[in-house]
Design an enzyme around this catalytic site. Structure first.
Site, short mmCIF file in Angstrom:
data_model
loop_
_atom_site.label_atom_id
_atom_site.label_comp_id
_atom_site.label_asym_id
_atom_site.label_seq_id
_atom_site.Cartn_x
_atom_site.Cartn_y
_atom_site.Cartn_z
N GLU A 237 -8.75 1.48 -1.37
CA GLU A 237 -7.96 2.55 -2.01
C GLU A 237 -7.32 1.91 -3.23
OE1 GLU A 237 -7.85 5.63 -1.12
OE2 GLU A 237 -8.62 5.61 0.92
N CYS A 271 -0.21 5.52 -7.20
CA CYS A 271 -1.64 5.42 -7.53
C CYS A 271 -2.09 6.70 -8.21
CB CYS A 271 -2.46 5.14 -6.28
SG CYS A 271 -2.15 6.30 -4.94
P1 NDP Z 1 -2.43 -5.75 -5.76
O1 NDP Z 1 -3.88 -5.56 -5.95
O2 NDP Z 1 -1.71 -6.71 -6.64
O3 NDP Z 1 -2.11 -6.24 -4.28
C1 NDP Z 1 -2.52 -5.50 -3.13
C2 NDP Z 1 -2.49 -6.40 -1.92
O4 NDP Z 1 -3.49 -7.41 -2.05
C3 NDP Z 1 -1.17 -7.15 -1.76
O5 NDP Z 1 -0.86 -7.25 -0.39
C4 NDP Z 1 -1.50 -8.50 -2.36
O6 NDP Z 1 -0.65 -9.51 -1.95
C5 NDP Z 1 -2.92 -8.70 -1.86
N1 NDP Z 1 -3.73 -9.68 -2.58
C6 NDP Z 1 -3.55 -10.18 -3.82
N2 NDP Z 1 -4.58 -11.04 -4.12
C7 NDP Z 1 -5.41 -11.06 -3.05
C8 NDP Z 1 -6.64 -11.72 -2.75
N3 NDP Z 1 -7.23 -12.55 -3.62
N4 NDP Z 1 -7.21 -11.50 -1.55
C9 NDP Z 1 -6.65 -10.65 -0.66
N5 NDP Z 1 -5.48 -10.01 -0.88
C10 NDP Z 1 -4.87 -10.20 -2.06
O7 NDP Z 1 -1.76 -4.31 -5.85
P2 NDP Z 1 -0.24 -3.91 -5.75
O8 NDP Z 1 0.34 -4.31 -4.45
O9 NDP Z 1 0.46 -4.35 -6.98
O10 NDP Z 1 -0.34 -2.33 -5.73
C11 NDP Z 1 -0.47 -1.57 -6.88
C12 NDP Z 1 -1.90 -1.07 -7.02
O11 NDP Z 1 -2.29 -0.38 -5.85
C13 NDP Z 1 -2.05 -0.07 -8.15
O12 NDP Z 1 -3.25 -0.31 -8.84
C14 NDP Z 1 -2.09 1.26 -7.42
O13 NDP Z 1 -2.71 2.28 -8.16
C15 NDP Z 1 -2.85 0.89 -6.18
N6 NDP Z 1 -2.61 1.84 -5.10
C16 NDP Z 1 -3.63 2.66 -4.70
C17 NDP Z 1 -3.42 3.62 -3.73
C18 NDP Z 1 -4.51 4.55 -3.30
O14 NDP Z 1 -4.34 5.18 -2.27
N7 NDP Z 1 -5.60 4.69 -4.00
C19 NDP Z 1 -2.09 3.77 -3.10
C20 NDP Z 1 -1.12 2.83 -3.56
C21 NDP Z 1 -1.37 1.91 -4.52
P3 NDP Z 1 0.71 -9.80 -2.78
O15 NDP Z 1 1.30 -8.49 -3.19
O16 NDP Z 1 1.54 -10.45 -1.78
O17 NDP Z 1 0.29 -10.60 -3.96
#
Ligand code: NDP
Length: 465
Positions: A237, A271
Site C-alpha cells: 500500500e 496517502c
Molecule cells: P517509508 O517507506 O519511509 O517507511 C514505511 C515503513 O518501512 C517504515 O516502518 C520504515 O521504517 C520501513 N522501512 C524503511 N526502509 C525499509 C527497508 N529497506 N526494508 C524494510 N522496511 C523498511 O514510509 P513512511 O513511513 O514515511 O510513510 C509514508 C508513505 O506511506 C507515503 O508515501 C504514504 O503515501 C504511504 N502510505 C500509503 C498508504 C496506503 O494505504 N496506500 C497509507 C499510509 C501511508 P522506519 O520508518 O522506521 O524507517
C-alpha cells in the site's frame, strides 16, 4: 541491540530512547511466532473473534490516552488522532462480521453416484488455511488505520503477525501490541519488532509466509525485491499523487473548503490527500479565491492544542523536500498564493502553501509532496483534465466534483486508480477495497479482498470408494 531515539516533532526534543531489534533478536521472534502459530490457528474462530472484540472495546475505552501518545510522536493534531482511533472500531467490526464466512469450506462441485441416490461419488471442495507467519511493516501517518487493516484480519484468519511499526510511530505500535496482548492474543502470536529501516530490512531477510507493507514507493520497491528472494506473497500500500477535478457545474466556492480539507488534513500527510487540483476555466477564479481563503483560515499550532488543524510535519527532512518543490515551481513560473516556507516557530512546521500557474514540468505536480502544499492548474475541458490527471505513475485515488453523475462517471472510468470519488475525496471505507495501481501498490486491504489476502486456498478432490 542498538538504540532508537524518538523525537517530538512539535519541538524536536527527545521523547524516549528504546532498545531496537537487530537481525538476531528478529530471528528469535520469528522462530517463536512459528512455534506458536499452529495453536492459534487451531483455536475455534469464535475464540479469536472474542479476543479481537475485546481489543476493539479497549480501543474505545482508552481512546483519549492513546491519542496523546500518537500526537506526541507523530505531531498529528490531537483532535485528528482521536478521530482516527474513534473510526478504527468500524473497520474492526467489518472484519469481525465477515471473516467467518470466508473461512468456511466451499463445495464447488458434486457428482452424484448414479447407483446410490443422494450419495456423492465425487466432491470438489475448497478450504482456506492461514498463510502462517506474516510480517506487517507499517507507516506512521495513520498508524491505527494502516496497522489494524492488516493486523485484525490476519489474526482472525489464524496467522501470527510480526509487526514493525514505523520508527516514528513506535510508541503507538507498542500500544497496539499492549492492547492486543491484554485482550488475549498470545505474546508470540502478535510480536512487535522495534527499530528503523534497517530493522525492517533485517526482518525481510527471513523466510516469511506473507509480507504486508504500507509506506513509500521507494521503500515498497525494496520490500518487493526482498520478498521475491523467498517467493513470499507481498502486498504493497504505497503513496499517491492524487488529483481532484472541479468541473464547471459546481459552485466552486462551496466545494473549495472540502477540497482544501482533503488536501491539508493531517498536514497533507495522507496517502490519499489531494495533491493536485485541476479546475475548469469557467469557475477557476472563484475556486482559487475561496480555496486560498480556506487555507489561510487553517489554525496552525501545537498538536496538543484542541484548536489546531495544522501541526508540525512528522519528519524533519520533509521540510527540505517541500521547500525544494516550492522553489522549483516558483523558478519555473508558478505564483505563490500563500505560505511557501518553513513556519517561523519551533518544531517542524511548514506554512500551508498554495501555488497556481503550475504545470507538469514542476515537481509539485509530479512527485508525492506528503505535506501541506498544493498546486492548482486551470484546464479548458474534461479531456484536458483527464490527460493531466492520468499523467502520473501513481494510481491511488481520483476525484471529480460536479452535478452530473454520468459525466463524472465517464471521467472516473478513465482514471487508472484503485479508488474514484464523486463529490468527495480523501475517504476510506472498510466495505470497499483499498488498493493502488502503478506506483501506488499491489493488492488490496479492507473489504472482503482484504480478508482473503490472509488466506490460501486448498483444493480437495474427494472421490468416494
Ligand atoms: P517509508 O517507506 O519511509 O517507511 C514505511 C515503513 O518501512 C517504515 O516502518 C520504515 O521504517 C520501513 N522501512 C524503511 N526502509 C525499509 C527497508 N529497506 N526494508 C524494510 N522496511 C523498511 O514510509 P513512511 O513511513 O514515511 O510513510 C509514508 C508513505 O506511506 C507515503 O508515501 C504514504 O503515501 C504511504 N502510505 C500509503 C498508504 C496506503 O494505504 N496506500 C497509507 C499510509 C501511508 P522506519 O520508518 O522506521 O524507517
Amino acid at each position: 541491540m542498538s538504540a532508537l531515539t524518538l523525537l517530538n516533532p512539535a519541538d524536536g526534543t527527545v521523547l524516549r530512547e528504546l532498545p531496537a531489534d537487530d537481525a538476531v533478536s528478529v530471528g528469535a521472534k520469528i522462530a517463536a511466532a512459528r512455534a506458536a502459530q499452529p495453536a492459534w490457528a487451531a483455536r475455534p474462530f469464535a475464540e479469536r473473534r472474542a479476543i479481537l472484540t475485546r481489543f476493539r472495546d479497549l480501543l474505545i475505552e482508552r481512546k483519549d490516552t492513546l491519542a496523546l501518545t500518537t500526537t506526541a510522536e507523530t505531531g498529528k493534531p490531537v483532535r485528528q488522532a482521536r478521530n482516527e482511533i474513534a473510526a478504527t472500531p468500524a473497520r474492526v467490526d467489518f472484519f469481525l462480521e465477515h471473516t467467518a464466512a470466508l473461512l468456511a469450506p466451499r463445495l464447488m462441485h458434486r457428482q452424484p453416484d448414479g447407483g446410490v441416490p443422494g450419495a456423492a461419488a465425487l466432491e470438489e471442495v475448497v478450504t482456506f488455511d492461514p498463510l502462517g507467519v506474516i510480517a506487517n511493516i507499517s507507516a506512521w501517518n495513520y498508524p491505527w488505520f494502516v496497522g489494524t487493516n492488516v493486523i485484525v484480519p490476519a489474526l482472525l484468519c489464524g496467522n501470527a503477525v510480526i509487526y514493525k511499526p514505523s520508527e516514528h510511530a513506535t510508541l503507538t505500535g507498542l500500544a497496539i501490541a499492549g492492547l492486543l496482548h491484554e485482550a488475549g492474543v498470545p505474546d508470540d502470536v502478535f510480536v512487535p519488532v522495534i527499530g528503523a529501516g534497517e530493522t525492517g530490512a533485517a526482518l525481510l531477510e527471513h523466510p516469511l509466509d506473507g509480507i504486508f507493507f504500507t509506506g513509500s514507493y521507494a521503500t515498497g520497491v525494496k520490500v518487493a525485491a526482498a520478498a521475491a528472494r523467498h517467493l513470499a506473497p507481498v502486498q504493497l500500500e504505497l503513496g499517491g499523487k492524487d488529483a481532484a477535478y472541479v468541473t464547471d457545474e459546481v459552485d466552486a466556492a462551496a466545494v473549495a473548503g472540502a477540497v482544501a480539507d482533503g488536501a491539508f488534513y493531517n498536514a497533507g500527510q495522507s496517502c490519499c490527500a489531494v495533491e493536485r487540483v485541476y479546475v475548469h476555466a469557467d469557475v477557476y477564479d472563484a475556486f482559487v479565491e475561496a480555496f486560498v481563503d480556506a487555507v489561510k483560515g487553517f489554525a496552525i499550532g501545537a498538536p496538543t492544542d484542541e484548536g489546531t488543524y495544522i501541526g508540525p510535519l512528522c519528519r524533519e527532512p520533509q521540510l527540505a523536500v517541500l521547500q525544494a518543490q516550492v522553489d522549483d515551481a516558483l523558478q519555473k513560473g508558478a505564483t505563490l498564493r500563500c505560505g511557501g516556507r518553513r513556519a517561523d516557530r519551533g518544531g517542524w512546521y511548514f506554512e500551508p502553501t498554495v501555488l497556481t500557474d503550475v504545470d507538469h514540468t514542476m515537481a509539485v505536480m509530479r512527485d508525492e509532496s506528503f505535506g501541506p502544499i498544493i498546486g492548482i492548474e486551470k484546464v479548458a475541458d474534461d479531456a484536458e483534465a483527464v490527460a493531466r490527471m492520468n499523467d502520473t505513475p501513481y494510481g491511488l485515488t481520483a476525484a471529480v466534483y460536479g452535478r452530473d453523475r454520468t459525466r463524472a462517471a465517464r471521467i472516473l472510468e478513465r482514471m487508472n486508480t484503485g479508488t474514484v470519488y464523486w463529490n468527495c475525496c480523501d475517504r476510506v471505507s472498510p466495505n470497499l477495497p483499498w488498493s493502488g495501481r502503478g506506483h501506488s501498490g499491489v493488492g488490496a486491504t479492507l473489504s472482503l479482498e482484504g480478508i482473503r489476502a490472509f488466506l490460501r486456498p486448498r483444493a480437495w478432490h474427494l472421490r468416494a470408494p
